[in-house]
Design a protein around this motif. Structure first.
Motif, mmCIF file in Angstrom:
data_model
loop_
_atom_site.group_PDB
_atom_site.id
_atom_site.type_symbol
_atom_site.label_atom_id
_atom_site.label_comp_id
_atom_site.label_asym_id
_atom_site.label_seq_id
_atom_site.Cartn_x
_atom_site.Cartn_y
_atom_site.Cartn_z
ATOM 1 N N ALA A 16 31.305 35.812 46.752
ATOM 2 C CA ALA A 16 31.628 37.243 46.749
ATOM 3 C C ALA A 16 32.059 37.691 45.353
ATOM 4 O O ALA A 16 31.636 38.749 44.868
ATOM 5 N N ALA A 17 32.886 36.900 44.700
ATOM 6 C CA ALA A 17 33.332 37.241 43.342
ATOM 7 C C ALA A 17 32.148 37.221 42.369
ATOM 8 O O ALA A 17 32.012 38.128 41.535
ATOM 9 N N TRP A 69 36.864 40.710 40.649
ATOM 10 C CA TRP A 69 38.036 40.674 41.524
ATOM 11 C C TRP A 69 37.816 41.537 42.761
ATOM 12 O O TRP A 69 38.379 41.254 43.822
ATOM 13 N N MET A 70 37.020 42.590 42.615
ATOM 14 C CA MET A 70 36.755 43.478 43.748
ATOM 15 C C MET A 70 36.002 42.718 44.830
ATOM 16 O O MET A 70 36.258 42.908 46.022
ATOM 17 N N GLY A 71 35.072 41.857 44.421
ATOM 18 C CA GLY A 71 34.338 41.048 45.398
ATOM 19 C C GLY A 71 35.273 40.176 46.217
ATOM 20 O O GLY A 71 35.168 40.098 47.440
ATOM 21 N N ALA A 72 36.211 39.537 45.541
ATOM 22 C CA ALA A 72 37.165 38.681 46.253
ATOM 23 C C ALA A 72 38.095 39.504 47.140
ATOM 24 O O ALA A 72 38.359 39.134 48.290
ATOM 25 N N ALA A 73 38.559 40.636 46.634
ATOM 26 C CA ALA A 73 39.486 41.468 47.421
ATOM 27 C C ALA A 73 38.811 42.055 48.647
ATOM 28 O O ALA A 73 39.404 42.096 49.735
ATOM 29 N N ALA A 78 37.675 39.912 55.809
ATOM 30 C CA ALA A 78 36.602 39.518 56.730
ATOM 31 C C ALA A 78 36.403 38.006 56.724
ATOM 32 O O ALA A 78 36.190 37.399 57.774
ATOM 33 N N PHE A 79 36.480 37.389 55.551
ATOM 34 C CA PHE A 79 36.258 35.949 55.482
ATOM 35 C C PHE A 79 37.433 35.169 56.074
ATOM 36 O O PHE A 79 37.243 34.103 56.665
ATOM 37 N N ALA A 80 38.634 35.691 55.942
ATOM 38 C CA ALA A 80 39.784 35.049 56.596
ATOM 39 C C ALA A 80 39.640 35.160 58.112
ATOM 40 O O ALA A 80 39.899 34.195 58.840
ATOM 41 N N TYR A 81 39.218 36.324 58.577
ATOM 42 C CA TYR A 81 38.957 36.504 60.009
ATOM 43 C C TYR A 81 37.882 35.513 60.480
ATOM 44 O O TYR A 81 38.033 34.875 61.524
ATOM 45 N N GLY A 82 36.822 35.378 59.704
ATOM 46 C CA GLY A 82 35.751 34.449 60.060
ATOM 47 C C GLY A 82 36.223 33.009 60.088
ATOM 48 O O GLY A 82 35.822 32.233 60.961
#
Length: 179
Positions: A16-17, A69-73, A78-82
């Protein structure tokens, strides 16, 4: 190679970053084309781009620094939920890559919409009473490039919500397969 869910989470965050950094570099090639003074009078100094550097490379570096940084933020919720909800690591990886793609598409469409908005604002003077460029920045360049940048950031922020869609879908498919 099979990865577990934790390595998949970190891989997706890195992807994502990287995707956001590449988007920023490419986005800034177009925004430099339509608003070079926006970079020369504002962004190059803001991001400490040396004056002897090629302006195209400088614009790309500004894009990388402003976007990674926007990609990571955007991806983190969503990725933590996944990580917690999608049972299968391979489904999680595929859904995460799909989420990144959706957010990039959304930001690209928004950047073009921002460019159109900037062109309209420039041509009509519609926002002149409420929107003043910083001192020394060409008004037209500021409107065209600035609208592109702002629209892409807004879309990226909205992408934090859009990114849940493929993750939730993967969760549902995995649960149906298991049960």
């Amino acid at each position: 190679m099979k990865l577990g869910k934790f390595p998949t989470f970190f891989l997706l965050m890195a992807l994502a970053a990287c995707a956001a950094a590449i988007f920023g570099a490419l986005h800034n090639q177009l925004s430099y084309t339509v608003g070079p003074d926006y970079f020369h009078s504002l962004k190059f100094a803001q991001f400490a781009i040396p004056p002897e550097m090629s302006p195209r490379l400088g614009a790309a570096l500004v894009g990388v620094q402003a976007s990674w940084w926007m990609g990571a933020a955007v991806a983190l919720p969503a990725f933590a939920y996944g990580l917690l909800s999608v049972p299968n690591a391979q489904s999680y990886l595929a859904a995460g890559i799909g989420a990144i793609g959706l957010v990039i598409m959304l930001a690209t469409m928004a950047a073009f919409a921002g460019l159109i908005g900037g062109l309209i604002a420039d041509a009509t003077g519609l926002l002149d009473a409420s929107l003043t460029p910083p001192e020394g920045v060409d008004r037209s360049d500021f409107l065209r490039a600035g609208f592109m940048h702002e629209a892409a950031y807004v879309a990226g922020a909205l992408g934090a919500l859009v990114a849940f869609w493929p993750i939730r879908r993967a969760r549902g498919l995995d649960l149906r397969r298991a049960g």
